[in-house]
Design a protein around this motif. Structure first.
Motif, PDB file in Angstrom:
ATOM      1  N   PHE A  27       0.819  -1.206   0.000  1.00  0.00           N
ATOM      2  CA  PHE A  27       0.000   0.000   0.000  1.00  0.00           C
ATOM      3  C   PHE A  27       0.857   1.261   0.000  1.00  0.00           C
ATOM      4  O   PHE A  27       0.455   2.298  -0.517  1.00  0.00           O
ATOM      5  N   PHE A  28       2.083   1.187   0.596  1.00  0.00           N
ATOM      6  CA  PHE A  28       2.979   2.338   0.676  1.00  0.00           C
ATOM      7  C   PHE A  28       4.049   2.324  -0.413  1.00  0.00           C
ATOM      8  O   PHE A  28       5.048   3.031  -0.300  1.00  0.00           O
ATOM      9  N   HIS A  29       3.849   1.515  -1.450  1.00  0.00           N
ATOM     10  CA  HIS A  29       4.743   1.600  -2.609  1.00  0.00           C
ATOM     11  C   HIS A  29       4.724   3.046  -3.101  1.00  0.00           C
ATOM     12  O   HIS A  29       3.659   3.685  -3.147  1.00  0.00           O
ATOM     13  N   PRO A  30       5.885   3.631  -3.454  1.00  0.00           N
ATOM     14  CA  PRO A  30       5.928   5.052  -3.818  1.00  0.00           C
ATOM     15  C   PRO A  30       4.896   5.471  -4.855  1.00  0.00           C
ATOM     16  O   PRO A  30       4.263   6.525  -4.711  1.00  0.00           O
ATOM     17  N   LEU A  31       4.700   4.676  -5.903  1.00  0.00           N
ATOM     18  CA  LEU A  31       3.747   5.077  -6.941  1.00  0.00           C
ATOM     19  C   LEU A  31       2.304   4.921  -6.474  1.00  0.00           C
ATOM     20  O   LEU A  31       1.424   5.654  -6.933  1.00  0.00           O
ATOM     21  N   CYS A  32       2.044   3.977  -5.568  1.00  0.00           N
ATOM     22  CA  CYS A  32       0.695   3.866  -4.981  1.00  0.00           C
ATOM     23  C   CYS A  32       0.394   5.094  -4.128  1.00  0.00           C
ATOM     24  O   CYS A  32      -0.686   5.712  -4.247  1.00  0.00           O
ATOM     25  N   VAL A 372      14.011   9.942  -7.646  1.00  0.00           N
ATOM     26  CA  VAL A 372      14.203  10.086  -6.194  1.00  0.00           C
ATOM     27  C   VAL A 372      13.400   9.029  -5.451  1.00  0.00           C
ATOM     28  O   VAL A 372      13.898   8.387  -4.513  1.00  0.00           O
ATOM     29  N   TYR A 373      12.139   8.824  -5.857  1.00  0.00           N
ATOM     30  CA  TYR A 373      11.314   7.783  -5.244  1.00  0.00           C
ATOM     31  C   TYR A 373      11.988   6.415  -5.359  1.00  0.00           C
ATOM     32  O   TYR A 373      12.043   5.643  -4.390  1.00  0.00           O
ATOM     33  N   ARG A 374      12.497   6.105  -6.547  1.00  0.00           N
ATOM     34  CA  ARG A 374      13.093   4.792  -6.781  1.00  0.00           C
ATOM     35  C   ARG A 374      14.354   4.598  -5.938  1.00  0.00           C
ATOM     36  O   ARG A 374      14.555   3.534  -5.337  1.00  0.00           O
ATOM     37  N   TYR A 375      15.200   5.623  -5.880  1.00  0.00           N
ATOM     38  CA  TYR A 375      16.439   5.523  -5.110  1.00  0.00           C
ATOM     39  C   TYR A 375      16.140   5.309  -3.628  1.00  0.00           C
ATOM     40  O   TYR A 375      16.733   4.439  -2.973  1.00  0.00           O
ATOM     41  N   ALA A 376      15.212   6.089  -3.076  1.00  0.00           N
ATOM     42  CA  ALA A 376      14.859   5.953  -1.663  1.00  0.00           C
ATOM     43  C   ALA A 376      14.238   4.589  -1.386  1.00  0.00           C
ATOM     44  O   ALA A 376      14.541   3.947  -0.364  1.00  0.00           O
TER      45      ALA A 376
END
Length: 442
Positions: A27-32, A372-376
């Motif tokens: 549920f907390f996946h960055p794109l979600c 940035v989302y992917r790196y974090a």
């Protein structure tokens, strides 16, 4: 047609959420999380809003916004999916991982620091009753106390550390019940200042730690009655806090029940209070090659560290002051500090990038945000969901954008957490390496 534009945007954001949730079950996946925030901030206003942040919502404006929003969402998803070789920072992950044996100690220290600094602030300002009666002058109350108030975030960090400690003790069946007293103190010391953003950030951090270290939330679990009741309570709180920012403050109501009664009547305005649609529509329709900023707001970011008491001409960290003044009819741009309208309409990420460089800026800024989302997120997964990186991930998801205001906010939220940890962790990491080398020699 506005209904069609709004529904189409909502469908696209729902598809982004569902495709990534189905793939990750997170549920907390960055794109979600990104899709949820975008939906809440924009879709309701697109469909039925009349005026938002002093901007009249028109059909043409909503159409232009829909096109820009689709481009922005697509570019964020593209940035997240790009095969860029930016691997996790192994040394940082290793240093942070050394704290797994000291979670309870650091949790109690951090929580105590947060509580003590809040109590010091309350004492300096004349007590809780005085503050509650003067919330209409909140800016005056907090002026000069920014650094002291920032230490209040240690309360939340401490609770997250304690929850992580309890999660690693398998015999602990109900960790949320154990941290409930700490959470009650945390919410109260944030809430009495009418600080709904801090409360929401605190709850999301704690939920993310529970999600990744105790039991993952699913769509089915979020629809359970007890969870819905919790959401209803949070919504009432969010609505009630601004009602206290009147000349009479809490005295205008006299009782909690009277405040809650008015809050229930205001629930329908919730989406419009969080809406960014009006300001983004204004930006897309009014900024062009003749008035783009071309990156001049970087000066505001670089000057943020200088205290205003030293430099009276310091430009505002929050570029939203410029936007609110432009909407009000005043021509102003960074790095000026001569603004007449003393209120801020914070920029969205796509809004600030378009204001600086137009469509090129919107595309580049959205792709960079996805990166940035992917790196974090990669660092979070490689650490096996370490509590420190969970906190940082939440800060990035909820607060990060390429505005001066948000970048400074993220830096101080993460800095207050990481500086003491890296001082202690760097020392322990060096000792860890020395012991490893000695063992090899033996």
């Amino acid at each position: 047609m506005r209904l069609i534009y709004g529904v189409l945007t909502g469908v696209i954001l729902t598809m982004v959420f569902w495709n990534n949730y189905r793939e990750s079950k997170d549920f907390f996946h960055p794109l979600c999380f990104f899709a949820i925030l975008q939906f809440l901030r924009y879709v309701p206003t697109m469909i039925s809003g009349d005026v938002d942040t002093a901007v009249t919502i028109t059909e043409d404006g909503v159409f232009v916004f829909m096109i820009m929003e689709i481009i922005s969402v697509a570019c964020v998803c593209l940035g997240f999916r790009l095969k860029i070789k930016i691997g996790p920072d192994r040394k940082a992950v290793d240093i942070i991982g050394l704290y797994n044996n000291h979670l309870l100690l650091f949790g109690m220290i951090f929580f105590s620091i947060g509580v003590l600094t809040r109590l010091v602030f309350i004492a300096k300002k004349g007590g809780i009753q005085y503050i509650l009666s003067n919330l209409a002058h909140k800016v005056d109350l907090v002026t000069g106390s920014g650094y002291l108030l920032a230490f209040g975030n240690y309360m939340t960090y401490g609770i997250c550390f304690i929850l992580s400690y309890l999660a690693k003790r398998e015999q602990t069946r109900h960790p949320l019940l154990i941290i409930a007293p700490f959470l009650a103190i945390d919410i109260f010391l944030f809430a009495f200042m009418s600080d709904r953003t801090a409360v929401m950030r605190s709850l999301m951090m704690i939920f993310m730690v529970y999600h990744y270290q105790c039991k993952r939330f699913t769509l089915r679990s979020l629809l359970k009655p007890q969870f819905m009741v919790g959401i209803a309570c949070v919504v009432l709180f969010i609505v009630a806090m601004p009602l206290l920012r009147t000349k009479e403050g809490f005295d205008a109501y006299g009782s909690l029940s009277a405040l809650l009664s008015d809050a229930v009547l205001e629930v329908g305005n919730l989406f419009y209070w969080f809406s960014y649609a009006g300001r983004d529509i204004f930006i897309y329709q009014n900024y062009n090659w003749n008035n783009y900023w071309f990156g001049t707001n970087i000066i505001n970011f670089l000057c943020a560290i200088i205290p205003a008491s030293i430099w009276s001409g310091k430009p505002p960290v929050d570029e939203g002051y410029y936007l609110s003044n432009v909407i009000a009819g005043y021509e102003i741009s960074p790095p000026s500090n001569n603004y007449i309208y003393k209120s801020s309409y914070p920029f969205s990420n796509q809004g600030i990038m378009y204001t600086n460089f137009g469509l090129v800026g919107l595309v580049a800024g959205s792709i960079l945000l996805g990166i940035v989302y992917r790196y974090a997120f990669d660092n979070l997964k490689s650490s096996h969901y370490n509590v420190v990186l969970i906190i940082i991930m939440q800060v990035i998801l909820y607060n990060f954008s390429f505005t001066s205001h948000d970048m400074v906010n993220v830096l101080y939220l993460c800095g207050y957490l990481l500086i003491p940890l890296f001082i202690f962790g760097g020392y322990r990491f060096r000792n860890h390496v020395v012991r490893a080398e000695c063992n090899k020699d033996i």
